[in-house]
Motif scaffolding. Structure first.
Motif, PDB file in Angstrom:
ATOM      1  N   GLU A  10       7.374  -3.369  24.725  1.00 14.32           N
ATOM      2  CA  GLU A  10       6.817  -2.112  25.234  1.00 14.32           C
ATOM      3  C   GLU A  10       5.326  -2.029  24.964  1.00 14.32           C
ATOM      4  N   LEU A  11       4.932  -2.464  23.792  1.00 13.47           N
ATOM      5  CA  LEU A  11       3.522  -2.458  23.443  1.00 13.47           C
ATOM      6  C   LEU A  11       2.734  -3.367  24.381  1.00 13.47           C
ATOM      7  N   GLN A  12       3.285  -4.546  24.668  1.00  9.94           N
ATOM      8  CA  GLN A  12       2.596  -5.483  25.551  1.00  9.94           C
ATOM      9  C   GLN A  12       2.450  -4.917  26.956  1.00  9.94           C
ATOM     10  N   GLN A  13       3.488  -4.230  27.441  1.00  9.50           N
ATOM     11  CA  GLN A  13       3.410  -3.639  28.778  1.00  9.50           C
ATOM     12  C   GLN A  13       2.270  -2.635  28.869  1.00  9.50           C
ATOM     13  N   GLY A  14       2.117  -1.798  27.852  1.00 12.02           N
ATOM     14  CA  GLY A  14       1.036  -0.823  27.856  1.00 12.02           C
ATOM     15  C   GLY A  14      -0.323  -1.479  27.764  1.00 12.02           C
ATOM     16  N   GLN A  15      -0.435  -2.527  26.965  1.00 11.85           N
ATOM     17  CA  GLN A  15      -1.720  -3.219  26.832  1.00 11.85           C
ATOM     18  C   GLN A  15      -2.113  -3.899  28.139  1.00 11.85           C
ATOM     19  N   GLU A  16      -1.139  -4.471  28.828  1.00 12.43           N
ATOM     20  CA  GLU A  16      -1.439  -5.108  30.111  1.00 12.43           C
ATOM     21  C   GLU A  16      -1.892  -4.075  31.139  1.00 12.43           C
ATOM     22  N   ALA A  17      -1.264  -2.905  31.135  1.00  8.84           N
ATOM     23  CA  ALA A  17      -1.677  -1.849  32.058  1.00  8.84           C
ATOM     24  C   ALA A  17      -3.101  -1.391  31.751  1.00  8.84           C
ATOM     25  N   ALA A  18      -3.429  -1.271  30.459  1.00  6.44           N
ATOM     26  CA  ALA A  18      -4.773  -0.839  30.076  1.00  6.44           C
ATOM     27  C   ALA A  18      -5.819  -1.857  30.508  1.00  6.44           C
ATOM     28  N   LEU A  19      -5.538  -3.140  30.322  1.00  2.15           N
ATOM     29  CA  LEU A  19      -6.490  -4.183  30.715  1.00  2.15           C
ATOM     30  C   LEU A  19      -6.684  -4.208  32.224  1.00  2.15           C
TER      31      LEU A  19
ATOM     32  N   GLN B 296      12.892  13.181  44.178  1.00  2.00           N
ATOM     33  CA  GLN B 296      11.624  12.562  44.561  1.00  2.00           C
ATOM     34  C   GLN B 296      10.697  12.415  43.363  1.00  2.00           C
ATOM     35  N   LEU B 297      10.652  13.418  42.496  1.00  4.44           N
ATOM     36  CA  LEU B 297       9.778  13.340  41.331  1.00  4.44           C
ATOM     37  C   LEU B 297      10.285  12.299  40.337  1.00  4.44           C
ATOM     38  N   ALA B 298      11.597  12.197  40.183  1.00 12.22           N
ATOM     39  CA  ALA B 298      12.137  11.158  39.301  1.00 12.22           C
ATOM     40  C   ALA B 298      11.761   9.773  39.817  1.00 12.22           C
ATOM     41  N   SER B 299      11.828   9.582  41.124  1.00  7.08           N
ATOM     42  CA  SER B 299      11.453   8.297  41.710  1.00  7.08           C
ATOM     43  C   SER B 299       9.975   7.994  41.480  1.00  7.08           C
ATOM     44  N   ALA B 300       9.117   9.016  41.644  1.00  7.54           N
ATOM     45  CA  ALA B 300       7.681   8.824  41.403  1.00  7.54           C
ATOM     46  C   ALA B 300       7.414   8.457  39.950  1.00  7.54           C
ATOM     47  N   LEU B 301       8.080   9.135  39.017  1.00  7.45           N
ATOM     48  CA  LEU B 301       7.871   8.837  37.601  1.00  7.45           C
ATOM     49  C   LEU B 301       8.396   7.453  37.243  1.00  7.45           C
ATOM     50  N   GLU B 302       9.529   7.053  37.809  1.00 14.96           N
ATOM     51  CA  GLU B 302      10.025   5.691  37.580  1.00 14.96           C
ATOM     52  C   GLU B 302       8.993   4.665  38.030  1.00 14.96           C
ATOM     53  N   HIS B 303       8.368   4.919  39.161  1.00 17.56           N
ATOM     54  CA  HIS B 303       7.337   4.011  39.682  1.00 17.56           C
ATOM     55  C   HIS B 303       6.153   3.935  38.718  1.00 17.56           C
ATOM     56  N   ILE B 304       5.722   5.078  38.218  1.00 17.93           N
ATOM     57  CA  ILE B 304       4.607   5.108  37.263  1.00 17.93           C
ATOM     58  C   ILE B 304       4.977   4.344  35.998  1.00 17.93           C
ATOM     59  N   HIS B 305       6.183   4.563  35.492  1.00 23.45           N
ATOM     60  CA  HIS B 305       6.616   3.883  34.271  1.00 23.45           C
ATOM     61  C   HIS B 305       6.718   2.376  34.480  1.00 23.45           C
ATOM     62  N   SER B 306       7.107   1.955  35.680  1.00 22.92           N
ATOM     63  CA  SER B 306       7.208   0.515  35.946  1.00 22.92           C
ATOM     64  C   SER B 306       5.845  -0.163  35.904  1.00 22.92           C
ATOM     65  N   ARG B 307       4.781   0.618  36.031  1.00 23.84           N
ATOM     66  CA  ARG B 307       3.413   0.084  35.950  1.00 23.84           C
ATOM     67  C   ARG B 307       2.863   0.124  34.524  1.00 23.84           C
ATOM     68  N   GLY B 308       3.715   0.471  33.565  1.00 24.42           N
ATOM     69  CA  GLY B 308       3.274   0.523  32.173  1.00 24.42           C
ATOM     70  C   GLY B 308       2.520   1.783  31.818  1.00 24.42           C
ATOM     71  N   LEU B 309       2.663   2.846  32.628  1.00 22.15           N
ATOM     72  CA  LEU B 309       1.923   4.083  32.437  1.00 22.15           C
ATOM     73  C   LEU B 309       2.873   5.245  32.141  1.00 22.15           C
ATOM     74  N   VAL B 310       2.339   6.288  31.520  1.00 22.30           N
ATOM     75  CA  VAL B 310       3.066   7.540  31.270  1.00 22.30           C
ATOM     76  C   VAL B 310       2.263   8.657  31.920  1.00 22.30           C
ATOM     77  N   TYR B 311       2.912   9.477  32.759  1.00 20.86           N
ATOM     78  CA  TYR B 311       2.197  10.474  33.551  1.00 20.86           C
ATOM     79  C   TYR B 311       1.622  11.601  32.700  1.00 20.86           C
ATOM     80  N   ARG B 312       2.440  12.220  31.843  1.00 22.04           N
ATOM     81  CA  ARG B 312       2.014  13.181  30.822  1.00 22.04           C
ATOM     82  C   ARG B 312       1.618  14.568  31.311  1.00 22.04           C
ATOM     83  N   ASP B 313       1.705  14.870  32.576  1.00 24.38           N
ATOM     84  CA  ASP B 313       1.238  16.200  33.005  1.00 24.38           C
ATOM     85  C   ASP B 313       2.124  16.773  34.107  1.00 24.38           C
TER      86      ASP B 313
END
Length: 347
Positions: free
Chosen positions: A31-40, A166-183
């Motif tokens: 999980e940590l690696q996924q977030g670091q890759e998204a940040a880079l 629809q919102l669950a699908s959008a959030l799943e997509h965001i999470h698959s990119r190593g991101l957390v929406y937060r808002d």
């Protein structure tokens, strides 16, 4: 989230000498690696976008039609291209309150999410003017979801289920990119048609790579997950996870079904409605529902108990909504009235 921006920093790769989840603030190494890759990846995109900014005054390129939205950090306008007449949405952020890096970050997060039917499509055009930064997206013309939620009523059940799916699908997509929406909140959900058949998630200024360390700044709101209200596991803060979005989605689904919040704050010592919910959830007895939950059906109870589990590792993922679509989420009016009357008689 409302209030000041939380202090944030990435979790360092060497945070745990033994590689345990506890040393990484609850994250696994994967999980940590996924977030670091998204940040880079975002840093690389920001560097390229900084070199391709269009330097011009907005009104030289686009004709303003009308405002679409106004927030604390900027405004969104419906504009048309002066030469082609193409309608577009333009988000404009004033320089006095927006850094170049902050602008590039939000711009590039939107671009990185690509094309998803429930996410506002971002176009790769960033503009720097004398007093503002701007970027262009597809126009969504029917306002935000808050204007469709009737107080103390919510949305009709079919519309609530469509929005939630629809919102669950959008959030799943965001999470698959190593991101957390937060808002996640109704103000950040744009509606595509008067019947509220299609919605799109917008505004990615608070989106962060998984594992970014955050501290809560200011008082919590209903959408704030309880783990953000507790002392963080690392001195620098809580490493954020998709479970934060699952909690916010649960609160939003409750609002869609009832037209009000289940509580003001997820703090037992400060909010009796939240305390009642935790007691009810721990009991495992759906029939002993607290008053705010009278209008919901058993399937909604089960769904929301999962999304609103106070323990983030036990919390259901946002995609769990798919297993509850097509089942009743609201009680019939007469059933709800009888439940309420029975509770009053038992007092």
């Amino acid at each position: 989230m409302p209030g000041k921006q939380p202090v944030e920093r990435p979790v360092e790769a060497g945070a745990a000498e033994d590689g345990t989840e506890e040393g990484l603030g609850g994250l696994t190494p994967e999980e940590l690696q996924q977030g670091q890759e998204a940040a880079l990846a975002l840093e690389d995109m920001m560097a390229l976008s900084a070199q391709t900014l269009v330097h011009a005054e907005v009104d030289q390129l686009y004709q303003e039609v009308r405002p679409l939205g106004q927030g604390r950090y900027g405004r969104v306008l419906l504009v048309t291209h002066r030469q082609k007449g193409t309608p577009l949405a333009l988000k404009q952020l004033p320089k006095p309150s927006t850094s170049l890096r902050g602008f590039l970050y939000e711009f590039c997060v939107g671009l990185s999410l690509g094309t998803h039917p429930a996410i506002v499509a971002a176009y790769g055009i960033g503009i720097e003017s004398a007093h503002s930064y701007s970027f262009l997206t597809e126009p969504v013309l029917h306002g935000d979801l808050i204007t469709f939620i009737q107080p103390k009523v919510g949305l009709p059940q079919p519309a609530a289920q469509r929005c939630a799916a629809q919102l669950a699908s959008a959030l799943e997509h965001i999470h698959s990119r190593g991101l957390v929406y937060r808002d996640l909140k109704p103000e950040n959900v744009l509606v595509c048609d008067p019947a509220c058949r299609r919605v799109k998630l917008a505004d990615f200024g608070h989106t962060r790579p998984r594992g970014t360390l955050l501290r809560l700044a200011g008082p919590p709101i209903p959408y704030t997950a309880p783990e953000l209200c507790a002392p963080p596991p690392l001195p620098e803060g809580l490493p954020i996870q998709p479970a934060l979005d699952a909690w916010a989605l649960g609160v939003l689904v409750f609002c869609l079904l009832t037209g009000y919040f289940p509580w003001d704050q997820p703090l037992v010592e400060a909010d009796p409605f939240y305390e009642d919910f935790l007691i009810w959830q721990a009991s495992g007895q759906p029939q002993d529902r607290p008053q705010p939950w009278f209008g919901l059906a058993p399937a909604a109870d089960e769904l929301l108990w999962g999304l609103l589990d106070p323990h983030p590792r036990r919390r259901s993922p946002v995609g769990s909504i798919k297993g509850y679509l097509g089942r009743p989420w609201k009680q019939l009016e007469r059933e709800a009235e009888e439940l309420g009357k029975g509770a009053e008689d038992g007092q």
